[in-house]
Design an enzyme around this catalytic site. Sequence first.
Site, PDB file in Angstrom:
ATOM      1  N   ALA A 147      48.444  37.668  60.309  1.00 58.22           N
ATOM      2  CA  ALA A 147      47.637  38.295  59.260  1.00 58.22           C
ATOM      3  C   ALA A 147      48.429  38.468  57.975  1.00 58.22           C
ATOM      4  O   ALA A 147      49.644  38.672  57.988  1.00 58.22           O
ATOM      5  CB  ALA A 147      47.136  39.660  59.736  1.00 58.22           C
ATOM      6  N   CYS A 148      47.691  38.387  56.856  1.00 59.99           N
ATOM      7  CA  CYS A 148      48.266  38.685  55.544  1.00 59.99           C
ATOM      8  C   CYS A 148      47.204  39.406  54.725  1.00 59.99           C
ATOM      9  O   CYS A 148      46.240  39.939  55.282  1.00 59.99           O
ATOM     10  CB  CYS A 148      48.744  37.409  54.850  1.00 59.99           C
ATOM     11  SG  CYS A 148      47.415  36.280  54.375  1.00 59.99           S
ATOM     12  N   GLY A 149      47.350  39.425  53.420  1.00 67.49           N
ATOM     13  CA  GLY A 149      46.409  40.159  52.594  1.00 67.49           C
ATOM     14  C   GLY A 149      45.052  39.495  52.465  1.00 67.49           C
ATOM     15  O   GLY A 149      44.016  40.126  52.663  1.00 67.49           O
ATOM     16  N   PHE A 176      43.562  41.162  55.494  1.00 66.41           N
ATOM     17  CA  PHE A 176      43.263  42.594  55.523  1.00 66.41           C
ATOM     18  C   PHE A 176      42.279  43.015  54.435  1.00 66.41           C
ATOM     19  O   PHE A 176      41.626  44.054  54.553  1.00 66.41           O
ATOM     20  CB  PHE A 176      44.552  43.401  55.384  1.00 66.41           C
ATOM     21  CG  PHE A 176      45.465  43.309  56.572  1.00 66.41           C
ATOM     22  CD1 PHE A 176      45.010  43.618  57.845  1.00 66.41           C
ATOM     23  CD2 PHE A 176      46.786  42.909  56.428  1.00 66.41           C
ATOM     24  CE1 PHE A 176      45.846  43.534  58.953  1.00 66.41           C
ATOM     25  CE2 PHE A 176      47.630  42.825  57.518  1.00 66.41           C
ATOM     26  CZ  PHE A 176      47.164  43.135  58.789  1.00 66.41           C
TER      27      PHE A 176
END
Length: 219
Positions: A147-149, A176
């Site tokens: 996961a990242c932004g 996210f």
Amino acid sequence: MALIQLQSSILKYNKQLQIPSFSTASQRSTILRINAVSVNGQQLIQSGKVRPILPKEAAAAMETEGYILLDIRPEWERAKACVSGSLHVPLFLKDMDNSPITLLKKWVHFGYIGAWTGQNFTMINDDFVKQVEQQIPDKDNAKVLVACGEGLRSLMAISKLHKGEYKNLAWLVGGFTRASDSDFPAVEGPEKLQYATIGGVSYYLLQLLVLLKVVGKES
């Protein structure tokens, strides 16, 4: 839904990585390599080798299927908000080089991107896969949700981890920023998880919009 989010992330990613006319040969080479890696990540998802997981499904996947959440955002984003219990290995690091050429690049970066987004001038973490291996040594059995932004950098991370022979990879669709307050029950940090990527002038604009929304509800 996941494929639509994938296409949206790729479109945003390609726009962000357009080669500027003033770039050097080295910069153009780096951008082309990053584009190639992101396309590979997209192909892995479309082929079914990597599982796309929506933010609203992530907590269940972690709890019932044993997925490990790997947060690959840089440290300054994670410090704003992170999922409790998630592992952290940044794909990008802050570039601390202060040579004249790098300082010029930082100045251009700030003028075009940094002032608005609050993003630092970064470089790829060359030890990314090795650092993941230290935290998740079982490549055959461990289920890793990357996961990242915004779901962009995680595509690159997935490609690198797949080449590093991780067998059970998943991608947090849209990152996210697509999460709602209820998607992850335990979040640490002063900001909301979906706002942690936002910085610079855009952050203050966001705060103003949130304030106006609250005032509108109360009036």
